[in-house]
Motif scaffolding. Structure first.
Motif: not given
Length: 1566
Positions: A354, A357, A361, A478
């Protein structure tokens, strides 16, 4: 010796004792023999020793040896729940108790407690504090403080031994020098040696027995049970070994003593005062001379210490982003960070997947979604603010790594809670200077920020305009599949900026490069032995410092799991971190000593704690010397719960150098950690002296391990050139390593001094080609390369050449019991610079329930404790109400902000104790008057230096041709009769009322007729003969003038007296009575209204009304004329008496003859060019001096019309005077300072409305202030400035000067514009700047405007025609040279002819009115004015082409205060004081005994009263080199002011001493 006075020993016994001591000190008698004889001598006077059969020379406490390692002291648990953990040390508390007990034994003296206003002022005598006295005793008492016996526990102490120690300065038991440190009997003698080294000894008969110094080598590891190493040779001063005359080294006690004696004699008595010669008029401020006995560093020069090699491990990632990418893709499910809620339940687990990612982002969105495609808002390399609350480490971590991936530079800062958070403005400046435009924050934080009504986040004070960007995933788009962050190897780009708050409150940004960031993580990994997937519990702030380095950065490099404990959870459950260590079986925990302390306090009810999983407990503030007690106590309690001793790892760090040193977790439990027990006195001189732990003033340090891997460390002198320290010297640690900060963002100069330091060796060569970084930590490198930190540069205070650390002072204050009056952990210690030295200020928050008494008691104990332990005086100790000190975001005290508030007077303390007398030791030497110089040398001296004798004169009356008709009359009464005949209807006087309309007026003939009727009345009803005295008690107006001339017509002598004030009869009527009696008035004349007042009930309560002389009421006059007007036979007879009360409270009446009166009027007529067609506006009190002459006499003599404006009417209508001047188109006007002040204050904001009402002052060419004082330049300038807009010419305002012996010496009307060509124009008044310090020495030294200590003086006006002035020495009566300060003497036709005194004190009179110079012109008769001043020939010329002599009045001799041999004028001190704080409206000073008392009027809330005390003390010290003894804060209007606007300081003094001022606060400065 002071202590001897505790026993009532007869004088002969004392003398015999002194002889004995002398014998002992010279070696004529052995120690044993000395003791025997001594005890015999004083045995009879001793109280019986309590314990029988015990060695009486050993005090009780010493019987049980306390070994430094014994843990018994920690078991004596204290129930101190809120005690400030950082400074916790029971040993220190005991030391403080002992120091206080010692002070208590020294005898008590009452200190006046400050008095606050209550319904009743309760003065309580206090016995806690011994104020300093100037006798030798107090100094010597100080010399005993270092060595004390903790009497707190055992109560009584054996008296014999105590006296022995007091008188002899050494415990009898420890005459040998080999007593072991373990047994606790560490020779008092050796302790004394240090004590003696630090205190000024005053004439004792002998120095104490000093046998040996303690060892100089630092014993770092002291295993239990070993005895101390054999002592090194004693070293004194700089001598390695003492030698006899022929070079043979000698050992032994006697020689050491002789050296000690020599040093004692060399040692300055009081703080040393430099000899002082008055050649260049400078007051030499004392420069502290170094004490020959102070310890000096004697070790060899230190070597730089190298950390171990930074091991290159193959699988270390090439950059931190690369590590994140690796873990995020290989083991996305591995936990990275677990956050807790306030109940201690896991709130959220952030995995490496997490984190990877989400960071991507954030990176993508910041780079691509802000601004437009063509113009993105941020580009790689830009700075971005990170604003995250302390309970959300996950969001912070995502944002931080997002920035790293986007190649942006994160600047983590605190969340601004309000618009005016302490220090938040400075953070704003940092953001501005870093060019930050975007702030990243979390959703919750964004919602919590203060919003304006439109819902926008307001711009915080000092902050740049920011775009707030929320980093929560749900708000972000995203990144496209083809977008990928650019992951490079670590390089020299900036990785992040850590903010740092400096001592002065400014905030700097330390830039850390990506390479440094990575290397630092590697070094931490290596030194802490971090391995993959370890669990670490972090309690620290994750945004900066150790918390950031371990909990956010190094953890990711090693794929560790961080359990983050927010501060809010610690507040609720202090044990939470320990519970998490158990629950997660964590290997490492990062805490501060306060977290350990809180856990100690709370651990009682916990059963199942097991800390055996911990292999390392990082103590982040290990560099605070006081953290050791928390570490010891923590280990002591939790060792039984599986905590291994080697787990505790203190570290030292700083924003600039990152981690400086850290203790490595070792498995070898045999090797105890390093300890250094250092003498605080040695530390204050910057040297390391090992001490036994028994001594009071010691600092116990623990090591913080060795230098970091790959780093080079050295210690340099803290100030000046970065020179390497010696091995036994304290200095600033410097580090050379890749893993440090590189610069302060945007500040190249400061960067150079901090990050680019090249340490030099003793020959001045740099020790390395690479630059070092200063860490800001003070300490030394001990044996085995262990680092010891003794304090921070930021907390350093250099007082009198000795260094003290704020933390140490805090620790001592906190150790003072009972602590129930103030909050622990809410104490601020800082220094302020006053009079060229730092002064220590201690501010603490007081608990709401403590009483004045309690607090004061605690405060005085704190002062004594700090004095006892640190040998330094506290300048100011202030207590403030709870929760009022400014806080930092994490709840600590914001030091610089607190200091700022203190200095600007807005701290609002509820208790203040100032002790300037004890700690200001660098005042200039009191002045000794030089022997007087004889007349011949003065004359020669003046000739040699080309100086003129200081004399000047106005124009000569005899040679002035003018059509002055009044000249042919000798008497004013004749002039009036002549005017009544020639110009009967010419109006002489017009009186205005408060509405500005004419109340009444008098023409020549009207005045003449009224005067005749009054003369008739005096003869018929008063039955007065010529020469009788008549008191005229009238309000300012026309009746007064008529009554005056009536007296002249009747041959009586008038005395004008101010009538009593109807609202204030009790204080004003006695003055009237006194003047009437002293002037021997045969009758009083007054109006019907005042007649009634004099007979009223109130009047009879104030004075005895039966003793009034007859009172005549002139409101009902007889109708007939007198048969014949009186004509005096001799013009030298009395015309009138002039009575006035001087500022010093003296009532003095002077005699004015008819000749003098006429000469006076003529002089004024010529100077002011008065003639019948002129109109003059007068706003003065008509009772004495020049005011009376202008109001009553001048119009009759010169024939001009006087427009009379009673000053009392201005209280109703402040614009009355100026409106009248404008309406009557007046060119000349006279007023007093009080009138000018009333206009300046009352009309300051009304100039526009006055302009619209047509007020025009452009016709005014002279506005003269009538005064008997130094011109008030600030007032006249602000008046001129204020009314410039209404047409007032800036040069129109001038002053006059008069005194008792001559009512007007100077009076300067200026000629403006075209009028200047028409004759007697005077030049502009000149202003000079003189040096105030020279003035105190009775010298004039001209300086440039704006130079320090400059005082502006304005000349007092042009000397009147017929007046001669000379400046004379008031003591020798010799004439002085130009520009020399002396008494102004005057010779003139209008001098008064003497004092009118009841007892005819001829001596006084002849001196003042008939003085002759002692040499030079010894024929002329002069009158002495009693004022100091000087004459100065200016470059200007007057109309006749003569150079213009300017007279400058400095002040009245009888007002001046003699303090420390110098002459001070109250007004100078008052001016300084009024400037210090906006709430001080008025100030008056006077002396009481030889204390300076400052009374200030407070315009503000009573909360501000105590703010003024330090400010007043500071400014008087700084500008006048005086210590204020008492500061009295009173309400507005308490300082009495007379009608001329002068302060009545003596009345004020009497009121203060009689306790009639009802002060808001009285502070007694100790």
């Amino acid at each position: 010796m002071a202590d001897r006075d505790t026993l009532p020993l007869p004088l002969e016994v004392r003398d015999r004792l002194a002889e004995l001591e002398l014998e002992l000190s010279e070696g004529d008698i052995t120690q044993k023999g000395y003791e025997k004889k001594r005890s015999k001598l004083i045995g009879a006077f001793l109280p019986k020793a309590p314990g029988k059969g015990m060695d009486p020379s050993v005090p009780h406490e010493r019987r049980t040896p306390v070994t430094p390692g014994s843990s018994s002291r920690y078991h004596r648990r204290r129930s101190s729940g809120s005690r400030d953990e950082r400074y916790r040390s029971d040993v220190h508390t005991e030391a403080v108790q002992a120091a206080l007990a010692k002070q208590k034994e020294r005898g008590k003296m009452a200190v006046p407690m400050p008095s606050k206003r209550r319904s009743l002022v309760v003065q309580s005598s206090m016995d806690a504090y011994t104020p300093p006295d100037t006798s030798s005793g107090s100094e010597e008492e100080g010399s005993m403080q270092g060595e004390g016996t903790p009497t707190s526990s055992q109560g009584s102490i054996n008296m014999e031994n105590w006296i022995s120690r007091a008188i002899h300065g050494s415990t009898t038991s420890s005459t040998t020098s080999s007593s072991s440190t373990q047994s606790g009997g560490s020779g008092a003698a050796s302790r004394l040696a240090d004590v003696m080294g630090q205190t000024h000894l005053e004439n004792h008969s002998t120095p104490p027995d000093v046998t040996s110094y303690t060892t100089d080598s630092i014993q770092v590891e002291r295993p239990q049970g070993s005895t101390t190493a054999s002592r090194a040779t004693p070293k004194y001063g700089n001598a390695e070994l003492m030698e006899t005359g022929d070079g043979v080294p000698v050992g032994g006690r006697v020689s050491a003593k002789i050296q000690q004696l020599v040093n004692t004699l060399k040692r300055p008595k009081r703080p040393p005062l430099r000899e002082f010669f008055v050649d260049d008029f400078e007051e030499l401020l004392e420069v502290q001379q170094p004490d020959p006995n102070q310890p000096k560093a004697e070790g060899a020069q230190m070597l730089a210490m190298r950390g171990e090699q930074l091991g290159v491990v193959t699988n270390w990632p090439p950059s931190l982003e690369a590590a994140l990418q690796r873990w995020g893709t290989i083991s996305p499910k591995a936990p990275c960070l677990t956050t807790m809620d306030t109940n201690g339940k896991p709130l959220y687990i952030l995995t490496y997947g997490k984190l990877w990612v989400r960071s991507m982002k954030v990176a993508y969105n910041i780079l691509h979604k802000l601004g437009s495609k063509q113009e993105p808002m941020v580009r790689p390399g830009d700075r971005v603010a990170l604003v995250f609350p302390n309970n959300d480490p996950a969001a912070f971590m995502v944002a931080f790594y997002g920035c790293l991936l986007a190649e942006l530079v994160p600047v983590p800062i605190e969340v601004p809670l309000t618009r005016k958070d302490a220090g938040s403005q400075q953070i704003g400046f940092l953001l501005g200077s870093c060019g930050v435009t975007v702030a990243l924050t979390s959703d919750a934080c964004h919602k919590g920020l203060p919003k304006s009504t439109t819902g926008e986040i307001p711009q915080f004070k000092g902050w740049p305009k920011l775009l707030w960007f929320v980093t929560e995933s749900k708000h972000l788009s995203k990144p496209p599949r083809d977008w990928f962050p650019h992951i490079k190897d670590a390089n020299n780009d900036t990785a992040y900026i850590e903010y740092k708050t400096c001592k002065d409150g400014s905030v700097l940004g330390v830039t850390v490069m990506r390479l440094a960031l990575l290397t630092h993580c590697q070094a931490l990994t290596q030194s802490c032995g971090y391995t993959e997937a370890e669990t670490i519990v972090n309690v620290l702030d994750f945004k900066k410092d150790v918390g950031l380095w371990h909990g956010i950065l190094t953890s990711v490099m090693n794929m560790m799991h961080v359990i983050s404990i927010p501060y809010s959870l610690m507040k609720v459950n202090p044990l939470s971190w320990i519970q998490k260590v158990c629950q997660y079986k964590a290997k490492v925990a990062c805490v501060k000593s306060r977290d350990m302390h809180w856990a100690l306090v709370a651990h009682k009810d916990q059963r199942d704690i097991n800390l055996s999983s911990l292999r390392m407990l990082v103590v982040a503030d290990g560099s605070n010397p006081w953290s050791i007690s928390s570490c010891d106590a923590f280990l002591n309690v939790f060792q039984s719960k599986g905590l291994k001793p080697e787990v505790i790892c203190p570290c030292a760090s700083s924003p600039e150098a990152l981690t400086v040193a850290i203790r490595r977790p070792t498995d070898d439990s045999n090797q105890p950690p390093g300890r250094g027990v250092l003498s605080m006195q040695g530390l204050s001189h910057g040297v390391i002296r090992v001490d036994s732990e028994e001594k009071l003033s010691v600092l116990t340090l623990q090591d913080v391990g060795t230098a970091m891997p790959g780093a080079l460390m050295c210690v340099v002198k803290p100030d000046g050139v970065p020179q390497l320290c010696k091995t036994d010297e304290i200095g600033e640690l410097c580090v050379c390593s890749v893993a440090t900060g590189t610069s302060y963002y945007g500040l190249s100069g400061m960067t150079k001094n901090t990050f680019e330091v090249f340490p030099m060796n003793s020959v001045g060569a740099p020790i390395s080609e690479y630059p070092f970084t200063r860490t800001g930590l003070l300490g030394f490198v001990g044996p085995g390369g262990l680092c010891f930190i003794a304090g921070k540069m930021d907390g350093l205070m250099v007082v009198g050449g000795r260094r003290h650390n704020a933390d140490d002072i805090v620790a001592t204050a906190l150790a003072v019991e009972p602590m129930k009056f103030v909050y622990r952990g809410r104490i601020a210690v800082f220094s302020i610079t006053v009079l060229h030295d730092e002064r220590i200020v201690v501010v603490a928050e007081q608990r709401p329930d403590s009483t004045e008494e309690d607090s004061f008691q605690w405060m005085s104990r704190v002062l004594q404790a700090i004095d006892g332990i640190h040998q330094v005086g506290v300048y100011c100790l202030a207590l403030v109400p709870s929760n009022t000190l400014p806080k930092t975001p994490l709840g600590g005290i914001h030091l610089s902000e607190s200091k700022q508030l203190f200095l600007e007077g807005s701290l609002h303390p509820c208790n203040v104790l100032m002790c300037p007398h004890t700690c200001v030791t660098n005042l200039p030497k009191p002045r000794q008057k030089q022997p007087e110089i004889g007349p011949a040398s003065v004359m020669v001296g003046n000739l040699v230096s080309g100086k003129r004798i200081a004399q000047a004169s106005g124009r000569d009356l005899g040679q002035m041709e003018d059509n002055d008709q009044a000249r042919k009359f000798l008497f004013l009464s004749e002039v009036l009769q002549w005017r009544a005949q020639t110009t009967p209807d010419h109006v002489l006087y017009t009186l205005l009322n408060s509405r500005g309309t004419i109340a009444s007026s008098l023409s020549c003939v009207q005045l003449h007729k009224r005067a005749e009727k009054i003369a008739t009345m005096l003869a018929e009803r008063g039955h007065l003969q010529d020469g009788d005295h008549v008191a005229l008690v009238y309000p300012p107006g026309i009746d007064l003038i008529a009554a005056f001339y009536g007296c002249l017509y009747a041959g009586c002598v008038p005395i004008t007296v101010r009538p009593p004030h109807p609202q204030n009869i009790a204080t004003t009527l006695p003055t009237v009575k006194m003047i009437v009696e002293v002037s021997r008035s045969a009758c009083m004349m007054t109006t019907a209204v005042i007649c009634k007042l004099l007979r009223s009930k109130e009047a009879s309560a104030a004075v005895d009304v039966r003793t009034w002389p007859p009172v005549l009421d002139t409101d009902d006059l007889p109708k007939k004329k007198p048969p014949l007007l009186y004509k005096p036979s001799n013009p030298d007879t009395l015309a009138y008496l002039d009575f006035s009360v001087s500022t010093t409270g003296m009532l003095a009446g002077v005699k004015m003859s008819h000749t003098a009166t006429s000469a006076f009027c003529r002089s004024i007529k010529l100077q002011c060019e008065l003639y019948p067609s002129r109109e003059v506006a007068i706003c003065l009190d008509p009772y004495c001096g020049l005011g009376f002459v202008i109001w009553c006499l001048c119009s009759v003599y010169s024939g001009h019309q006087s427009i009379l404006i009673p000053p009392s009417e201005l209280e109703v209508n402040p614009a009355l005077w100026l409106l009248a001047v404008s309406q009557y188109k007046v060119r000349d006007t006279f007023c007093s300072y009080s009138v000018m002040e009333l206009c300046t204050k009352g009309l300051g904001l009304q100039t526009e409305s006055l302009k619209s009402r047509g007020l025009d002052l452009s016709r005014v060419r002279t506005c003269v202030v009538v005064a008997e004082e130094r011109p008030r330049i600030a007032l006249t300038q602000s008046f001129s400035k204020l009314f410039k807009d209404l047409g007032l010419h800036p040069r129109a305002v001038s002053t006059s000067f008069g005194c008792r012996v001559n009512l007007a010496i100077c009076l300067q009307p200026h000629r403006l514009g075209k009028l200047a060509d028409q004759g007697t124009s005077g030049p502009d008044p000149t202003t000079v700047y003189v040096d105030m310090r020279a003035l105190r020495h009775d010298r004039v030294r001209l300086v440039e405007r704006g130079s320090p200590h400059s005082l502006p003086l304005m000349e007092s006006g042009k000397i009147l025609p017929g007046v001669r002035i000379i400046i004379a020495n008031p003591e020798t009566k010799g004439p002085l040279g130009d520009s020399h300060l002396g008494e102004i003497w005057v010779c003139s036709g209008h001098n008064a002819s003497g004092y009118f005194t009841v007892y005819g004190d001829e001596a006084l009179q002849s001196d003042h009115f008939n003085s002759r110079l002692s040499f030079g012109d010894t024929q002329t008769i002069w009158a002495r004015t009693g004022y100091l001043g000087f004459l100065r020939r200016t470059e200007l010329t007057d109309a006749s082409g003569e150079r213009h002599d300017a007279l400058y009045v400095v002040g009245a001799l009888d007002e001046a205060m003699e303090l420390r041999g110098m002459r001070y004028h109250p007004i100078d001190i008052e001016t300084s004081v009024i400037r210090t704080h906006k709430s001080i409206t008025e100030c008056a000073v006077f002396t009481w005994t030889n204390l300076l008392v400052v009374v200030v009027e407070l315009d503000g809330s009573e909360q501000e009263a105590l703010d003024l005390v330090p400010l007043v003390t500071n400014v008087v010290l700084e500008e006048h080199y005086l210590i204020v003894g008492v500061v009295v804060v009173v309400d507005i209007g308490v300082i009495p002011i007379n009608s001329r606007g002068e302060k009545q300081r003596m009345h004020l003094r009497d009121g203060f001493l009689a306790d009639q001022l009802d002060p808001i606060y009285v502070a007694y400065n100790m």
